[in-house]
Design a protein around this motif. Sequence first.
Motif, PDB file in Angstrom:
ATOM      1  N   TYR A 164      34.790  46.376  46.774  1.00 15.54           N
ATOM      2  CA  TYR A 164      36.186  46.817  46.699  1.00 15.54           C
ATOM      3  C   TYR A 164      36.461  47.784  47.852  1.00 15.54           C
ATOM      4  CZ  TYR A 164      35.795  44.886  42.018  1.00 15.54           C
ATOM      5  OH  TYR A 164      35.583  44.041  40.945  1.00 15.54           O
ATOM      6  N   TYR A 197      40.790  38.994  40.081  1.00 18.51           N
ATOM      7  CA  TYR A 197      39.606  39.115  40.946  1.00 18.51           C
ATOM      8  C   TYR A 197      39.403  37.867  41.807  1.00 18.51           C
ATOM      9  CZ  TYR A 197      34.772  39.884  42.429  1.00 18.51           C
ATOM     10  OH  TYR A 197      33.637  40.046  43.175  1.00 18.51           O
ATOM     11  N   TYR A 254      41.838  37.926  44.583  1.00 14.20           N
ATOM     12  CA  TYR A 254      41.431  38.943  45.571  1.00 14.20           C
ATOM     13  C   TYR A 254      40.287  38.420  46.445  1.00 14.20           C
ATOM     14  CZ  TYR A 254      38.010  42.498  46.926  1.00 14.20           C
ATOM     15  OH  TYR A 254      37.054  43.203  47.585  1.00 14.20           O
ATOM     16  N   TYR A 313      39.977  38.359  50.392  1.00 18.17           N
ATOM     17  CA  TYR A 313      38.850  39.062  51.016  1.00 18.17           C
ATOM     18  C   TYR A 313      38.122  38.168  52.026  1.00 18.17           C
ATOM     19  CZ  TYR A 313      34.517  41.780  51.391  1.00 18.17           C
ATOM     20  OH  TYR A 313      33.451  42.491  51.865  1.00 18.17           O
ATOM     21  N   LEU A 336      41.680  46.913  51.029  1.00 15.54           N
ATOM     22  CA  LEU A 336      42.237  46.564  49.731  1.00 15.54           C
ATOM     23  C   LEU A 336      43.324  47.579  49.392  1.00 15.54           C
ATOM     24  CD1 LEU A 336      42.088  44.765  47.228  1.00 15.54           C
ATOM     25  CD2 LEU A 336      40.285  46.265  46.340  1.00 15.54           C
ATOM     26  N   VAL A 386      42.939  45.668  41.385  1.00 14.15           N
ATOM     27  CA  VAL A 386      42.270  44.405  41.077  1.00 14.15           C
ATOM     28  C   VAL A 386      41.698  44.487  39.675  1.00 14.15           C
ATOM     29  CG1 VAL A 386      40.425  42.824  41.757  1.00 14.15           C
ATOM     30  CG2 VAL A 386      41.721  44.051  43.521  1.00 14.15           C
TER      31      VAL A 386
END
Length: 739
Positions: free
Chosen positions: A22, A98, A101, A105, A113, A117
């Motif tokens: 993260y 997630y 995300y 990513y 970020l 999330v």
Amino acid sequence: MVGISSDIGASCLYVANNATNYPFDCPSLDLNYKCRCDDPAFLGTILICIDDVSETVESVSNSYNYIIDVCSLQANKKYSFRNLINVFENASTNLVEYNDYQNDYNSIDFAHLNYPVRIPQFQYDIAFDSISSLLKHRYTSTKFGAGLLAYWGFICLLGTINNMGFWCAPSILMSLNGQLSRYLRRHLFTPQLFSRNTNKKRSTKWGKFISSIVRTLPTRPQSLSIIFYIMMVVLFTSVDYHFTMPNAVFGTYSNEKLIYISDRIGIMAITQIPLLFAFAGRNNILIYLTGWSYRTFNIYHKWISRVVWIMILIHAFLYITFSNNNGDYIKRWGLTKWRWANVASICSSLSILLSSRSIRNRFYEFFKQFHQLLAVFFLIGCWYHCITLGWMEFLYTSIAFWAYDHLIRIAKILISGGILYADFHSIRLTINHSGWWRNYPGSYVFLYFLKPTMFWQSHPFTLIEPSTIKNNNQLVIIIRIKNGITKRIGNYIKNYPNLKVKIPVMVEGPYGTPIAFRSYNHAVFIAGGVGITIVYTFAMDLARQYQADILRGEYTQDEHSITLYWITPTIKTLEVCLDEIESLAKLNINFNIFITRMELISLETLKKEKEKEKEKEKDTNANIDSNRIKNNVNDDPDSFIPHVSKKKENRQFIDESSIPNKRIVKIIKNQLSGVKVNMGYKPYIKKDLTEYLRIIQGTAAVISCGPDELSRDARAGTANAILQNADKRIDYFEEELLW
């Protein structure tokens, strides 16, 4: 207590704090959360996680409070409960799953970020298991620390029971003289840690060094208490570790092991701090419960301090190793708890190193003041180190002990009358205090001499009972001139006619615990030098008690006896204690004085004495041994002649005409009834005690007060007598030799 008030909140925090998974718009090594606590995306991720896994409102509330504490204490960012609810509501509207995300990513354009999330369950489960294992380990470590406290509580309980036995049930205690009881007292409770042969001085430098160390070791019961304590520390440090992998908190197995061991040792160390302050206090209530001297608790204080210091060093070394493995050692200096932990470590190290016997004896005043200053900064360092981690209750307790001790000190000064004036006559001083308390056998006070260069210093002085009581509030003290404040006082008095002067003082007292030896048939007192001041008060009190028992018809004259050995180098102490010597002579006391470095002789024979010293020494010792054997064969305590050393001290020959005080001449010429003076020799205390205690009939108490070597001989002699005499109870008591 353990620094983590919510396992759910901590689990969500550690998952979100993983910069690899993260990458919020903050430095990866944001150790104090200064950036992350100010990032809505980071906080929103944690709060969403808390909401997902919490089953009750209470768990949500506890988790929120934990996050508030972390940001407040470490990042200095203040949040209210309402603030976090607003962050949560905002995160709920901007939440990203997630999996979505992860797609962002993996894209080329992804940098940081910037949105909350939802943490997947498998990551949370790993973190929760890691936090649960850490919490369990910290609770276990705290229990082990509490177990060490309980150990000392048990030791003090045994001391209290023993003390209560002497005072409340002496007849039962006197009857406990079987083979097991005598064996334990002979080999466990009475002697020094090592035998007399081990304690004696060696001729080589290395031998002298070893001997100096051995001679400073505690007595055997004290040493065994300390040894068992150290064994418990080692045991508790070595057992009951449970590691969890994979670990969301420490990452690798080696890091987890380092921190678990370090935490165990550090937590156990912090739990022992209350003992350090409790045992070091002058007004320690355990002194009165156990009957142990302040010196005994000070010995325990020193050894517990050494153990805690070693634990602190190990704790620090392992944490430094952990931070080097993580590459964040430099960054950690930005943490308040890290900086103050180093302050506490440095203060404890300086305190231990400066308390060595050589430094303490040579620079006592500096040591004493600096030691107290270091203790204050050590406590401050522990405070700021633990305020974000927990275990503050042990620091609260330590501060309470310190505050209690100093408040009682102030109260005792005020009760004694505040600022008073001490009348000095040579090394003897008299103070008239408030009269709200009276001195008792074995009592002492701390004096503050209100002079510009010494008013902040306080030193203990033994109170002696005035030979002629002019008023009930009179305190009499005889000062032993040493280095430091007493030397400066002595030099100050020399400037006044007849060595008489008044000095303003403050009296803090009384201190000291009486000895329960009135139930014994016989008492043997052994004093070295100014130790006579303590022994005198005990002997006078006991002699009056014996006289009262005889008058009431409870005992006959032959069933009670008091024997006193006083070893002093010169007649100077006799001059100061002249009234006390004459007071003791009026009572039924077998008083033996040994003046080891002086011998009375006429001027006419002085030259012949020097020429024939070797021959005379042989003849004298032969006659003494012959007379002693002849008298002691009859087992008559009244005719007992002590052993004397075959090697004479470095003597100073004096002539009777050179002594202006005829009362002193009368004493040293053995013309004072009840007092026997031996000049130029010293007794073999170890042999004398063993032999004398064999001769007397009935229970006996041996009370010693003097230099360490004298006390060791007294202990050894008493220990030998305990095992050899199955028909009578013999016990040993030791008083602390003060200034």
